[in-house]
Design a protein around this motif. Structure first.
Motif, PDB file in Angstrom:
ATOM      1  N   GLU A  93       6.475  -2.945 -10.060  1.00  0.00           N
ATOM      2  CA  GLU A  93       5.816  -4.071 -10.735  1.00  0.00           C
ATOM      3  C   GLU A  93       5.351  -5.172  -9.778  1.00  0.00           C
ATOM      4  N   ASN A  94       5.987  -5.294  -8.610  1.00  0.00           N
ATOM      5  CA  ASN A  94       5.622  -6.350  -7.656  1.00  0.00           C
ATOM      6  C   ASN A  94       4.721  -5.855  -6.526  1.00  0.00           C
ATOM      7  N   ARG A  95       4.113  -4.698  -6.699  1.00  0.00           N
ATOM      8  CA  ARG A  95       3.328  -4.103  -5.619  1.00  0.00           C
ATOM      9  C   ARG A  95       2.097  -4.932  -5.250  1.00  0.00           C
ATOM     10  N   PHE A  96       1.595  -5.728  -6.181  1.00  0.00           N
ATOM     11  CA  PHE A  96       0.356  -6.460  -5.927  1.00  0.00           C
ATOM     12  C   PHE A  96       0.525  -7.602  -4.929  1.00  0.00           C
ATOM     13  N   LYS A  97       1.749  -8.000  -4.644  1.00  0.00           N
ATOM     14  CA  LYS A  97       1.957  -9.068  -3.669  1.00  0.00           C
ATOM     15  C   LYS A  97       1.943  -8.561  -2.230  1.00  0.00           C
ATOM     16  N   ILE A  98       1.900  -7.240  -2.060  1.00  0.00           N
ATOM     17  CA  ILE A  98       1.950  -6.653  -0.717  1.00  0.00           C
ATOM     18  C   ILE A  98       0.810  -7.166   0.153  1.00  0.00           C
ATOM     19  N   LEU A  99      -0.404  -7.182  -0.379  1.00  0.00           N
ATOM     20  CA  LEU A  99      -1.575  -7.520   0.425  1.00  0.00           C
ATOM     21  C   LEU A  99      -1.571  -8.972   0.884  1.00  0.00           C
ATOM     22  N   SER A 100      -0.877  -9.826   0.162  1.00  0.00           N
ATOM     23  CA  SER A 100      -0.870 -11.246   0.520  1.00  0.00           C
ATOM     24  C   SER A 100       0.309 -11.646   1.408  1.00  0.00           C
ATOM     25  N   GLN A 101       1.208 -10.708   1.689  1.00  0.00           N
ATOM     26  CA  GLN A 101       2.387 -11.018   2.485  1.00  0.00           C
ATOM     27  C   GLN A 101       2.026 -11.120   3.968  1.00  0.00           C
ATOM     28  N   ASN A 102       2.305 -12.253   4.575  1.00  0.00           N
ATOM     29  CA  ASN A 102       2.005 -12.464   5.995  1.00  0.00           C
ATOM     30  C   ASN A 102       2.856 -11.566   6.897  1.00  0.00           C
ATOM     31  N   GLU A 103       4.002 -11.148   6.393  1.00  0.00           N
ATOM     32  CA  GLU A 103       4.909 -10.306   7.206  1.00  0.00           C
ATOM     33  C   GLU A 103       4.277  -8.962   7.581  1.00  0.00           C
ATOM     34  N   PHE A 104       3.250  -8.546   6.835  1.00  0.00           N
ATOM     35  CA  PHE A 104       2.616  -7.255   7.092  1.00  0.00           C
ATOM     36  C   PHE A 104       1.371  -7.387   7.974  1.00  0.00           C
ATOM     37  N   LYS A 105       1.212  -8.523   8.619  1.00  0.00           N
ATOM     38  CA  LYS A 105       0.030  -8.786   9.438  1.00  0.00           C
ATOM     39  C   LYS A 105      -0.181  -7.714  10.500  1.00  0.00           C
ATOM     40  N   ALA A 106       0.898  -7.292  11.163  1.00  0.00           N
ATOM     41  CA  ALA A 106       0.792  -6.314  12.249  1.00  0.00           C
ATOM     42  C   ALA A 106       0.319  -4.946  11.743  1.00  0.00           C
ATOM     43  N   LEU A 107       0.528  -4.653  10.457  1.00  0.00           N
ATOM     44  CA  LEU A 107       0.154  -3.349   9.918  1.00  0.00           C
ATOM     45  C   LEU A 107      -1.349  -3.210   9.705  1.00  0.00           C
ATOM     46  N   LYS A 108      -2.037  -4.342   9.661  1.00  0.00           N
ATOM     47  CA  LYS A 108      -3.457  -4.312   9.329  1.00  0.00           C
ATOM     48  C   LYS A 108      -4.325  -3.738  10.445  1.00  0.00           C
ATOM     49  N   ASP A 109      -3.720  -3.507  11.619  1.00  0.00           N
ATOM     50  CA  ASP A 109      -4.450  -2.884  12.725  1.00  0.00           C
ATOM     51  C   ASP A 109      -4.493  -1.364  12.601  1.00  0.00           C
ATOM     52  N   TYR A 110      -3.723  -0.814  11.683  1.00  0.00           N
ATOM     53  CA  TYR A 110      -3.666   0.638  11.502  1.00  0.00           C
ATOM     54  C   TYR A 110      -4.693   1.082  10.447  1.00  0.00           C
ATOM     55  N   ASP A 111      -5.226   2.281  10.659  1.00  0.00           N
ATOM     56  CA  ASP A 111      -6.147   2.845   9.670  1.00  0.00           C
ATOM     57  C   ASP A 111      -5.465   3.028   8.315  1.00  0.00           C
ATOM     58  N   GLU A 112      -4.156   3.307   8.344  1.00  0.00           N
ATOM     59  CA  GLU A 112      -3.414   3.551   7.110  1.00  0.00           C
ATOM     60  C   GLU A 112      -3.376   2.332   6.196  1.00  0.00           C
ATOM     61  N   TRP A 113      -3.593   1.139   6.758  1.00  0.00           N
ATOM     62  CA  TRP A 113      -3.570  -0.067   5.925  1.00  0.00           C
ATOM     63  C   TRP A 113      -4.680  -0.030   4.873  1.00  0.00           C
ATOM     64  N   LYS A 114      -5.815   0.547   5.234  1.00  0.00           N
ATOM     65  CA  LYS A 114      -6.916   0.671   4.275  1.00  0.00           C
ATOM     66  C   LYS A 114      -6.491   1.543   3.091  1.00  0.00           C
ATOM     67  N   GLU A 115      -5.699   2.559   3.389  1.00  0.00           N
ATOM     68  CA  GLU A 115      -5.214   3.425   2.320  1.00  0.00           C
ATOM     69  C   GLU A 115      -4.304   2.640   1.383  1.00  0.00           C
ATOM     70  N   ILE A 116      -3.467   1.767   1.937  1.00  0.00           N
ATOM     71  CA  ILE A 116      -2.583   0.938   1.107  1.00  0.00           C
ATOM     72  C   ILE A 116      -3.408   0.041   0.203  1.00  0.00           C
ATOM     73  N   GLN A 117      -4.456  -0.566   0.769  1.00  0.00           N
ATOM     74  CA  GLN A 117      -5.336  -1.405  -0.047  1.00  0.00           C
ATOM     75  C   GLN A 117      -5.957  -0.610  -1.201  1.00  0.00           C
ATOM     76  N   ASN A 118      -6.447   0.579  -0.883  1.00  0.00           N
ATOM     77  CA  ASN A 118      -7.084   1.420  -1.895  1.00  0.00           C
ATOM     78  C   ASN A 118      -6.092   1.865  -2.972  1.00  0.00           C
ATOM     79  N   LEU A 119      -4.861   2.185  -2.554  1.00  0.00           N
ATOM     80  CA  LEU A 119      -3.858   2.609  -3.514  1.00  0.00           C
ATOM     81  C   LEU A 119      -3.507   1.506  -4.491  1.00  0.00           C
ATOM     82  N   ILE A 120      -3.393   0.287  -3.970  1.00  0.00           N
ATOM     83  CA  ILE A 120      -3.084  -0.850  -4.848  1.00  0.00           C
ATOM     84  C   ILE A 120      -4.202  -1.062  -5.863  1.00  0.00           C
ATOM     85  N   GLU A 121      -5.429  -0.969  -5.389  1.00  0.00           N
ATOM     86  CA  GLU A 121      -6.573  -1.126  -6.295  1.00  0.00           C
ATOM     87  C   GLU A 121      -6.576  -0.015  -7.358  1.00  0.00           C
TER      88      GLU A 121
END
Length: 433
Positions: free
Chosen positions: A402-430
């Motif tokens: 239920e709290n999955r939508f806050k993932i994209l706004s969490q600053n703690e995950f900043k380092a993950l955004k350099d990976y190609d897999e981060w785009k997949e996480i964005q798409n999955l949430i959408e």
């Protein structure tokens, strides 16, 4: 017993999948003997002997048990035949195969692909049996409502198998210096085929509904099931599972298709399976409410109680006691505490070890714990930890936390955004909205 097939069916790999265990004893299990049926005990004894010595006695027991099964698992006939072939009992091989064909086995390609049967190809009876199986296959395929769709599904599966075989060949050329990106590069062609097959199956579903036995025959229905089995997207798997369930209620698919896909989704989202079809090397993946597993299997229409299914994989299984289940839970929680302590001490190797152990209990670590672990792992300057963080996030999204939508706004995950897999996480949430 019907493992995820590699273009054919499980029988082609059963010999290598069973483990030698010369000191095994026949299971004494109240849960099993409550069935009041001799075939289950005979089957277990036969496979235990098969696991230890591949003797003719093992083949005879498996054959006898199969004859007594109320709903026959035809692959057992071929196991018996392979054992007889290894022991140069040609006439018994032919008898076992003949029994399988009489019960409806119709895969001449499989028979011709089994190495143990090569010595029989010049035998006049062998050719007659191949012809009988071929006739059954042709009759079955002629009865399908949509032969062109069956052909398309077979081509889709052939492409899947071809690209996987090439990947296996290529991966063996890598040495110890190969990087994570090297592995990803070699896997790209597999991903492309899986994506194409998903699109094609989605289109087929939109037009025809789920392609079951009536529409495309058993072979086509098996391919349709195999495509979501391979595709990594859990939402796609879940969509197919619901359609398979509806087809199963109409008697239009093999119940194994539903059980295996259901358990695979559970395994890939780190939750306990309910039918016991997911088997690791030395044990089944964690099972929910194991004492009632055979009730669930029987209600679904599976061939065998779980103890019999397990012995196919070289495992003697008895349901864990309530105390043992509690101990497993407590160990998972203790491993999670050790993970947190390793984070505080910045012991990266221990961090990855303990979170893996905690997760391996499947379902004993809750979503909040997993999310906090993902945050901690993402903060580490370590690729393995950060990739594990993203895997945890994917699982949480697949679980529709239920709290999955806050993932994209969490600053703690900043380092993950350099990976190609981060785009997949964005798409999955959408996709999950």
């Amino acid at each position: 017993m019907r493992k995820v097939f590699q273009g054919l069916i499980y029988i082609a790999i059963i010999v290598s999948s069973c483990k030698d265990s010369k000191n095994q004893k026949l299971i004494e299990n109240e849960h099993l003997t409550d069935h009041n049926s001799n075939w289950e005990l005979l089957m277990i004894e036969g496979y235990q002997k098969f696991n230890s010595d591949r003797s003719n006695e093992a083949a005879e027991l498996i054959l006898e048990a199969t004859e007594l099964m109320p709903n026959k698992n035809l692959e057992n006939y071929l196991v018996s035949a392979m054992i007889f072939a290894q022991n140069s009992q040609q006439e018994k091989v032919l008898i076992a195969i003949e029994k399988a064909i009489k019960e409806g086995f119709k895969d001449p390609q499989l028979l011709n692909s089994i190495p143990e049967f090569i010595q029989l190809r010049e035998h006049v009876t062998w050719n007659k049996l191949i012809t009988q199986a071929k006739n059954l296959q042709e009759k079955d395929e002629a009865s399908v409502q949509n032969p062109l769709l069956l052909k398309e599904l077979k081509e889709m599966w052939a492409n899947d198998q071809e690209v996987l075989a090439q990947y296996e060949k290529n991966i063996n050329t890598l040495d110890s210096t190969a990087t994570y990106n090297d592995h990803l590069r070699l896997f790209k062609p597999v991903e492309r085929i899986w994506k194409v097959n998903k699109i094609k199956l989605d289109s087929i579903i939109k037009i025809h509904g789920w392609p079951g036995n009536k529409l495309v025959g058993e072979a086509g229905a098996k391919v349709a099931w195999g495509i979501p089995q391979h595709h990594p997207n859990i939402f796609f798997k879940r969509k197919c599972l619901l359609l398979i369930k509806k087809a199963l209620e109409k008697g239009d698919v093999d119940p194994n298709h539903y059980a295996k896909l259901h358990d695979r989704i559970a395994r890939e989202t780190w939750q306990k399976q309910i039918y016991g079809t997911s088997i690791a090397e030395h044990a089944p993946f964690p099972i929910k409410d194991p004492k009632n597993i055979n009730k669930r299997r029987a209600e679904l229409g599976l061939f065998e109680p779980f103890e019999v299914y397990a012995i196919y994989h070289g495992l003697n299984y008895q349901p864990p006691s309530s105390k043992e289940i509690q101990t497993i839970y407590e160990k998972a929680q203790n491993d999670y505490l050790k993970f947190e302590e390793s984070i505080r001490l910045n012991q990266v190797d221990s961090v990855n070890i303990y979170i893996s152990k905690a997760i391996s209990a499947y379902g004993d670590i809750n979503n909040e714990q997993l999310y906090n672990a993902a945050i901690s792992l993402a903060k580490l300057d370590n690729q393995s930890s950060q990739l594990r963080s993203m895997k945890i996030l994917k699982v949480l999204i697949w679980r529709e936390w239920e709290n999955r939508f806050k993932i994209l706004s969490q600053n703690e995950f900043k380092a993950l955004k350099d990976y190609d897999e981060w785009k997949e996480i964005q798409n999955l949430i959408e996709t999950s909205e």
